[in-house]
Design a protein around this motif. Structure first.
Motif, PDB file in Angstrom:
ATOM      1  N   UNK A   4       0.837  -1.188   0.000  1.00  0.00           N
ATOM      2  CA  UNK A   4       0.000   0.000   0.000  1.00  0.00           C
ATOM      3  C   UNK A   4       0.872   1.238   0.000  1.00  0.00           C
ATOM      4  N   UNK A   5       0.407   2.255  -0.694  1.00  0.00           N
ATOM      5  CA  UNK A   5       1.150   3.507  -0.745  1.00  0.00           C
ATOM      6  C   UNK A   5       1.024   4.220   0.592  1.00  0.00           C
ATOM      7  N   UNK A   6       2.060   4.956   0.935  1.00  0.00           N
ATOM      8  CA  UNK A   6       2.066   5.674   2.198  1.00  0.00           C
ATOM      9  C   UNK A   6       1.251   6.951   2.134  1.00  0.00           C
ATOM     10  N   UNK A   7       1.194   7.617   3.259  1.00  0.00           N
ATOM     11  CA  UNK A   7       0.425   8.852   3.398  1.00  0.00           C
ATOM     12  C   UNK A   7       1.300  10.058   3.088  1.00  0.00           C
ATOM     13  N   UNK A   8       0.644  11.166   2.714  1.00  0.00           N
ATOM     14  CA  UNK A   8       1.352  12.418   2.534  1.00  0.00           C
ATOM     15  C   UNK A   8       1.765  12.936   3.906  1.00  0.00           C
ATOM     16  N   UNK A   9       2.906  13.586   3.961  1.00  0.00           N
ATOM     17  CA  UNK A   9       3.450  14.037   5.235  1.00  0.00           C
ATOM     18  C   UNK A   9       2.556  15.076   5.904  1.00  0.00           C
ATOM     19  N   UNK A  10       1.973  15.971   5.149  1.00  0.00           N
ATOM     20  CA  UNK A  10       1.128  17.012   5.720  1.00  0.00           C
ATOM     21  C   UNK A  10      -0.094  16.472   6.436  1.00  0.00           C
ATOM     22  N   UNK A  11      -0.610  15.353   5.982  1.00  0.00           N
ATOM     23  CA  UNK A  11      -1.802  14.782   6.617  1.00  0.00           C
ATOM     24  C   UNK A  11      -1.461  13.956   7.863  1.00  0.00           C
ATOM     25  N   UNK A  97       3.670   2.053   3.320  1.00  0.00           N
ATOM     26  CA  UNK A  97       3.367   2.306   4.726  1.00  0.00           C
ATOM     27  C   UNK A  97       4.396   1.638   5.640  1.00  0.00           C
ATOM     28  N   UNK A  98       4.893   0.505   5.227  1.00  0.00           N
ATOM     29  CA  UNK A  98       5.909  -0.201   6.021  1.00  0.00           C
ATOM     30  C   UNK A  98       7.201   0.611   6.098  1.00  0.00           C
ATOM     31  N   UNK A  99       7.613   1.170   4.967  1.00  0.00           N
ATOM     32  CA  UNK A  99       8.829   1.983   4.964  1.00  0.00           C
ATOM     33  C   UNK A  99       8.631   3.295   5.708  1.00  0.00           C
ATOM     34  N   UNK A 100       7.426   3.853   5.642  1.00  0.00           N
ATOM     35  CA  UNK A 100       7.148   5.071   6.405  1.00  0.00           C
ATOM     36  C   UNK A 100       7.210   4.792   7.906  1.00  0.00           C
ATOM     37  N   UNK A 101       6.675   3.663   8.337  1.00  0.00           N
ATOM     38  CA  UNK A 101       6.718   3.313   9.760  1.00  0.00           C
ATOM     39  C   UNK A 101       8.162   3.100  10.215  1.00  0.00           C
ATOM     40  N   UNK A 102       8.965   2.476   9.372  1.00  0.00           N
ATOM     41  CA  UNK A 102      10.374   2.264   9.699  1.00  0.00           C
ATOM     42  C   UNK A 102      11.114   3.600   9.775  1.00  0.00           C
ATOM     43  N   UNK A 103      10.827   4.509   8.846  1.00  0.00           N
ATOM     44  CA  UNK A 103      11.466   5.830   8.866  1.00  0.00           C
ATOM     45  C   UNK A 103      11.050   6.610  10.107  1.00  0.00           C
ATOM     46  N   UNK A 104       9.792   6.521  10.486  1.00  0.00           N
ATOM     47  CA  UNK A 104       9.321   7.201  11.699  1.00  0.00           C
ATOM     48  C   UNK A 104      10.023   6.630  12.927  1.00  0.00           C
ATOM     49  N   UNK A 154      -1.361   1.780   8.263  1.00  0.00           N
ATOM     50  CA  UNK A 154      -2.132   0.706   7.622  1.00  0.00           C
ATOM     51  C   UNK A 154      -3.629   0.949   7.763  1.00  0.00           C
ATOM     52  N   UNK A 155      -4.048   1.450   8.921  1.00  0.00           N
ATOM     53  CA  UNK A 155      -5.463   1.758   9.136  1.00  0.00           C
ATOM     54  C   UNK A 155      -5.929   2.837   8.171  1.00  0.00           C
ATOM     55  N   UNK A 156      -5.124   3.887   8.022  1.00  0.00           N
ATOM     56  CA  UNK A 156      -5.511   4.972   7.104  1.00  0.00           C
ATOM     57  C   UNK A 156      -5.514   4.507   5.659  1.00  0.00           C
ATOM     58  N   UNK A 157      -4.550   3.679   5.281  1.00  0.00           N
ATOM     59  CA  UNK A 157      -4.512   3.178   3.905  1.00  0.00           C
ATOM     60  C   UNK A 157      -5.711   2.277   3.626  1.00  0.00           C
ATOM     61  N   UNK A 163     -11.507  -0.547   2.566  1.00  0.00           N
ATOM     62  CA  UNK A 163     -11.479  -1.893   3.123  1.00  0.00           C
ATOM     63  C   UNK A 163     -11.746  -1.939   4.623  1.00  0.00           C
ATOM     64  N   UNK A 164     -11.659  -0.798   5.273  1.00  0.00           N
ATOM     65  CA  UNK A 164     -11.777  -0.793   6.722  1.00  0.00           C
ATOM     66  C   UNK A 164     -12.933   0.071   7.185  1.00  0.00           C
ATOM     67  N   UNK A 165     -13.064   0.210   8.499  1.00  0.00           N
ATOM     68  CA  UNK A 165     -14.150   1.031   9.041  1.00  0.00           C
ATOM     69  C   UNK A 165     -13.932   2.503   8.716  1.00  0.00           C
ATOM     70  N   UNK A 166     -15.004   3.221   8.550  1.00  0.00           N
ATOM     71  CA  UNK A 166     -14.904   4.646   8.187  1.00  0.00           C
ATOM     72  C   UNK A 166     -14.643   5.520   9.376  1.00  0.00           C
TER      73      UNK A 166
END
Length: 166
Positions: A4-11, A97-104, A154-157, A163-166
Motif C-alpha cells: 500500500x502507498x504511504x500517506x502524505x506528510x502534511x496529513x 506504509x511499512x517503509x514510512x513506519x520504519x522511517x518514523x 495501515x489503518x488509514x490506507x 477496506x476498513x471502518x470509516x
C-alpha cells in the motif's frame, strides 16, 4: 499482503502528535502504576514508614506524575518521527506504509538518543548511566513508534481504499 502507498506528510502531522501524546500518557500511567505498587506494598506492610496518607495515596501519586511526564516525553520521539518521515519522503517519492513506519521509528530513535547525549553534555551526570538510559529510551522509542505508526498508517490506507471502518 498487497503493498500500500504511504500517506502524505502534511496529513500525518497532527494525528502523529496526538498518537504520540496518547501513547506517552498511557506509558507514563503504566510506569507510574508499577512504581506506585512498589511504593504501596512497603507502606501497607509498615504503616509507620508511610508518614502522611494511606498506601493507596502513595500508589496514585506516581500515576498522577507519570501522565503529564509521559505526554511531554513523547514529544521528542514524535518530532524525530516527523523528521524521519520528512527525510524519507525526500528520498523515496512514493513510500510504502511499512517503509514510512520504519522511517518514523528511526527518526524517533535518533532524536531520543540525541536527547540523551544532550542531557549528558548539559548536566554533570554519570556517563555510563546516562548513556544506558538514553540507549534504552532510544530502543523503546523506535519499537513503540514503529508499531504505532505502522498500525496507524495501515489503518488509514485501508480506510482510504474502502477496506476498513470509516
Amino acid at each position: 499482503m498487497p503493498r500500500t502507498a504511504g500517506e502524505k506528510l502534511g496529513s500525518l502531522i497532527i494525528p502523529l502528535f496526538l498518537l504520540a501524546i496518547l501513547t506517552g500518557v498511557l506509558a507514563g500511567a503504566g510506569l507510574g502504576a508499577v512504581l506506585g505498587l512498589f511504593l504501596a506494598i512497603p507502606m501497607a506492610a509498615n504503616p509507620e514508614v508511610s508518614g502522611v496518607g494511606s498506601p493507596g495515596i502513595w500508589a496514585v501519586i506516581p500515576i498522577l506524575y507519570g501522565i503529564p511526564v509521559g505526554g511531554v516525553a513523547a514529544l521528542v520521539p514524535a518530532v524525530g518521527a516527523l523528521i524521519g518521515l520528512y527525510v524519507h519522503t525526500g528520498k523515496v517519492p512514493f513510500p510504502s506504509t511499512r517503509h514510512q513506519a520504519l522511517a518514523a521509528g528511526m527518526g524517533a530513535s535518533t532524536t531520543s538518543l540525541l536527547l540523551a547525549v544532550f542531557t549528558l553534555i548539559m548536566r554533570d551526570a554519570n556517563p555510563p548511566a546516562a548513556l544506558a538510559v538514553g540507549v534504552v529510551f532510544s530502543i523503546v522509542s523506535f519499537l513503540v513508534t514503529r508499531l504505532v505508526a505502522g498500525k496507524f498508517l495501515r489503518h488509514r490506507a485501508a480506510r482510504e481504499a474502502g477496506l476498513g471502518p470509516a
